[in-house]
Design an enzyme around this catalytic site. Sequence first.
Site, mmCIF file in Angstrom:
data_model
loop_
_atom_site.group_PDB
_atom_site.id
_atom_site.type_symbol
_atom_site.label_atom_id
_atom_site.label_comp_id
_atom_site.label_asym_id
_atom_site.label_seq_id
_atom_site.Cartn_x
_atom_site.Cartn_y
_atom_site.Cartn_z
ATOM 1 N N ILE A 78 37.852 43.726 31.200
ATOM 2 C CA ILE A 78 37.825 42.511 30.103
ATOM 3 C C ILE A 78 36.611 42.067 29.072
ATOM 4 O O ILE A 78 36.139 41.208 29.636
ATOM 5 C CB ILE A 78 39.084 41.729 30.387
ATOM 6 C CG1 ILE A 78 39.851 41.935 30.790
ATOM 7 C CG2 ILE A 78 38.971 40.616 28.458
ATOM 8 C CD1 ILE A 78 41.217 40.906 31.185
ATOM 9 N N GLY A 122 42.982 44.443 49.032
ATOM 10 C CA GLY A 122 42.469 44.553 48.643
ATOM 11 C C GLY A 122 41.687 43.669 47.608
ATOM 12 O O GLY A 122 40.966 43.693 46.948
ATOM 13 N N LYS A 150 36.110 30.884 37.303
ATOM 14 C CA LYS A 150 36.205 31.402 36.114
ATOM 15 C C LYS A 150 35.828 30.643 34.918
ATOM 16 O O LYS A 150 35.764 30.596 33.702
ATOM 17 C CB LYS A 150 36.888 32.201 36.197
ATOM 18 C CG LYS A 150 36.722 33.406 37.355
ATOM 19 C CD LYS A 150 37.254 34.103 37.347
ATOM 20 C CE LYS A 150 37.547 35.228 38.112
ATOM 21 N NZ LYS A 150 38.473 35.971 38.626
ATOM 22 N N GLY A 153 38.443 44.670 40.760
ATOM 23 C CA GLY A 153 38.484 45.762 40.866
ATOM 24 C C GLY A 153 37.169 46.958 40.584
ATOM 25 O O GLY A 153 36.672 45.588 40.033
ATOM 26 N N VAL A 188 33.348 36.800 34.569
ATOM 27 C CA VAL A 188 34.845 36.464 34.154
ATOM 28 C C VAL A 188 35.790 37.838 34.418
ATOM 29 O O VAL A 188 35.406 38.975 33.290
ATOM 30 C CB VAL A 188 34.569 35.419 33.584
ATOM 31 C CG1 VAL A 188 36.268 35.072 32.589
ATOM 32 C CG2 VAL A 188 34.177 34.428 34.196
ATOM 33 N N ALA A 190 19.200 46.991 47.865
ATOM 34 C CA ALA A 190 19.137 46.293 48.499
ATOM 35 C C ALA A 190 20.307 45.897 49.946
ATOM 36 O O ALA A 190 21.637 45.340 49.362
ATOM 37 C CB ALA A 190 18.504 44.844 48.207
ATOM 38 N N GLU A 217 40.019 37.825 47.733
ATOM 39 C CA GLU A 217 38.495 37.611 48.188
ATOM 40 C C GLU A 217 38.026 37.620 50.062
ATOM 41 O O GLU A 217 39.787 37.465 50.191
ATOM 42 C CB GLU A 217 38.547 36.060 47.473
ATOM 43 C CG GLU A 217 37.911 35.946 46.203
ATOM 44 C CD GLU A 217 36.709 37.124 45.239
ATOM 45 O OE1 GLU A 217 35.651 36.800 46.252
ATOM 46 O OE2 GLU A 217 36.724 37.828 43.883
HETATM 47 N N1 HSE Z 1 39.169 37.892 43.143
HETATM 48 C C1 HSE Z 1 39.436 37.764 42.226
HETATM 49 C C2 HSE Z 1 40.553 38.325 41.696
HETATM 50 C C3 HSE Z 1 38.751 38.885 42.019
HETATM 51 O O1 HSE Z 1 42.193 38.393 42.161
HETATM 52 O O2 HSE Z 1 40.750 37.990 40.415
HETATM 53 C C4 HSE Z 1 38.216 39.494 40.734
HETATM 54 O O3 HSE Z 1 37.701 37.811 40.475
#
Ligand code: HSE
Length: 332
Positions: free
Chosen positions: A137, A188, A206, A309, A133, A46, A191
């Site tokens: 990992i 990249g 987190k 990533g 989170v 979707a 966010e």
């Molecule tokens: N923007 C987040 C970071 C991506 O830099 O950790 C992963 O949650």
Amino acid sequence: MIEYRNLRIALLGAGSVGSQVAALLLEHGDELAQRVGAGLELVGVAVRDPEKHRDSDIPFELFTTDAESLIVGADIVVEVMGGLSPARELITLAMTSGADVVTANKALLATHGPELFELAEQLGAQLYYEASVAAAIPIIRPLRESLAGDRIERIYGIVNGSTNYILDRMDADDLAAEDAQQIALELGYLEADPTLDVEGYDAAQKAAILASLAFHTTVPLESVHREGITNVTREQVRSAREAGFVVKLLAVCERLVDPTSGEEGVSVRVHPALVPRTHPLGAVHGGNNAVFLEAAAAGPLMFYGAGAGGLQTASAVLGDVVSAARRHVLGG
Ligand code: HSE
């Protein structure tokens, strides 16, 4: 031998994580099916605008804008669209329709987690969120399962990859904050709204998830003290370096006991901190994350690796999909 019927997987979102989840499911479907004992069939993806995905490796006929219809026919719904709405409503629909849910949505869980977990419990649905989170990992499952019999006293670590990258470049290459942030943006790592990273919102979400799990309580996001890295200057990073320290954005979750009443509470905070260069956290470079925890019986444990990533996050999502699928097969 596979005897169980195919399990229908609905994917919500085809961004950097979703496209990798789809690719892994399509490429390694047969191998995963052997592991699970049932075929894992990606029945639809979707998205808001399928045309934007015409050049993607995902077969075009799998794209739909009708998330609700897709969800209603699914056994497992994978939500990697992010944001609070419509993710919250769609996950609710998935669980009420009898599906298990896998999500990577830290903002949603930090904000509406208690309500969603309660609904899951009422309905007997499973809500998996390893990818929320520290990406690849494994930290959610160890807290939920491996350490469920222990008492965790403290968790602290680096849970935001992009700010770690920025601080690391300021430290290693003496870059100004703006220049380091620009490179992080180009790579990249940040966010879509970089404020979420540099002001510590992402790390606070987190931290709230980790603390809630570790201390078996609800830690509202509003109770997390949050300070980002926007006030950290190149000069401060330089002075820290000369004194044998490195500046890191830390998330710290601790149990507290009120000395007067003896009542137990928790303190959860995100802020820049001076970490000795000799400490293992001082050696966490680039976009990596590391989480330390101290448990009463297990002692100190450290979890380290890629914290951001698309492919790395997809690994955690797929792990949850396999867990959900196994539950279907074992439950009949
Ligand atoms: N923007 C987040 C970071 C991506 O830099 O950790 C992963 O949650």
